[in-house]
Design a protein around this motif. Structure first.
Motif, mmCIF file in Angstrom:
data_model
loop_
_atom_site.group_PDB
_atom_site.id
_atom_site.type_symbol
_atom_site.label_atom_id
_atom_site.label_comp_id
_atom_site.label_asym_id
_atom_site.label_seq_id
_atom_site.Cartn_x
_atom_site.Cartn_y
_atom_site.Cartn_z
ATOM 1 N N THR A 27 -15.711 66.094 14.026
ATOM 2 C CA THR A 27 -14.826 67.245 14.183
ATOM 3 C C THR A 27 -13.414 67.157 13.686
ATOM 4 O O THR A 27 -12.384 67.515 14.191
ATOM 5 N N ILE A 28 -13.507 66.402 12.661
ATOM 6 C CA ILE A 28 -12.118 66.175 11.694
ATOM 7 C C ILE A 28 -11.818 67.440 11.086
ATOM 8 O O ILE A 28 -10.821 67.975 11.132
ATOM 9 N N GLY A 29 -12.779 67.625 10.131
ATOM 10 C CA GLY A 29 -12.582 68.862 9.157
ATOM 11 C C GLY A 29 -11.335 68.959 8.409
ATOM 12 O O GLY A 29 -10.363 69.675 8.643
ATOM 13 N N TYR A 30 -11.409 68.098 7.434
ATOM 14 C CA TYR A 30 -10.245 68.037 6.400
ATOM 15 C C TYR A 30 -10.109 69.383 5.623
ATOM 16 O O TYR A 30 -8.917 69.676 5.274
ATOM 17 N N GLY A 31 -11.264 69.993 5.348
ATOM 18 C CA GLY A 31 -11.302 71.147 4.591
ATOM 19 C C GLY A 31 -11.367 71.125 3.054
ATOM 20 O O GLY A 31 -11.230 72.176 2.315
ATOM 21 N N GLU A 32 -11.499 69.909 2.609
ATOM 22 C CA GLU A 32 -11.521 69.725 0.979
ATOM 23 C C GLU A 32 -12.864 70.370 0.450
ATOM 24 O O GLU A 32 -13.097 70.455 -0.770
ATOM 25 N N LEU A 33 -13.933 70.061 1.428
ATOM 26 C CA LEU A 33 -15.180 70.456 1.097
ATOM 27 C C LEU A 33 -15.699 71.743 1.953
ATOM 28 O O LEU A 33 -15.600 71.454 3.196
ATOM 29 N N VAL A 34 -16.092 72.872 1.608
ATOM 30 C CA VAL A 34 -16.400 74.051 2.214
ATOM 31 C C VAL A 34 -17.580 74.471 1.804
ATOM 32 O O VAL A 34 -17.712 74.828 0.806
ATOM 33 N N PRO A 35 -18.563 74.559 2.724
ATOM 34 C CA PRO A 35 -19.944 75.323 2.383
ATOM 35 C C PRO A 35 -19.658 76.601 2.236
ATOM 36 O O PRO A 35 -19.094 77.514 3.112
ATOM 37 N N LYS A 36 -20.321 77.341 1.206
ATOM 38 C CA LYS A 36 -20.426 78.649 0.935
ATOM 39 C C LYS A 36 -21.656 79.620 1.158
ATOM 40 O O LYS A 36 -21.502 80.718 1.408
ATOM 41 N N GLN A 37 -22.674 78.622 1.060
ATOM 42 C CA GLN A 37 -23.928 79.370 1.510
ATOM 43 C C GLN A 37 -24.228 79.520 3.051
ATOM 44 O O GLN A 37 -23.886 78.750 3.559
ATOM 45 N N PRO A 38 -24.921 80.502 3.407
ATOM 46 C CA PRO A 38 -25.065 80.837 4.602
ATOM 47 C C PRO A 38 -26.038 79.800 5.453
ATOM 48 O O PRO A 38 -25.686 79.288 6.371
#
Length: 113
Positions: free
Chosen positions: A63-74
């Motif tokens: 649960t860190i979630g830096y946000g540089e990798l974001v999934p796009k597929q459902p």
């Protein structure tokens, strides 16, 4: 203040953590394998490098979630949600082991006084 009781509590704490981690290791190892596997699946679905998927799995699972990798597929997004739940459970188990180890260390050393 005498440091002997503190070092005794610390020693007992680490012994208790080791003991309880041995007991919980099958659960821990399964959860770690789930994080790596789901991370690799997400990497495949998203077209990322395998290491990026594993990295994403741990960053999301913890649960860190830096946000540089974001999934796009459902599918990747659903798997990311499952990773989050898995990570919360992993953290809760580790916290429970730590609390139990503190209780046991204090009880053992407190009983010696």
């Amino acid at each position: 203040m005498n440091n002997a009781p503190v070092s005794n509590i610390r020693r007992e704490f680490y012994k208790a953590v080791g003991y309880y981690l041995k007991l919980a290791w099958p659960i821990f190892s399964t959860m770690l394998v789930v994080i790596v596997t789901v991370g690799l699946i997400i990497a495949y679905v998203e077209g990322w490098q395998p290491f990026d998927g594993i990295y994403f799995g741990f960053v999301t699972g913890l649960t860190i979630g830096y946000g540089e990798l974001v999934p796009k597929q459902p599918l990747s997004r659903v798997l990311a949600i499952l990773l989050g739940f898995n990570g919360v459970l992993l953290t809760a188990i580790f916290a429970a082991i730590s609390v139990r180890a503190i209780e046991e260390a204090v009880r053992k050393v407190g009983g010696d006084s």
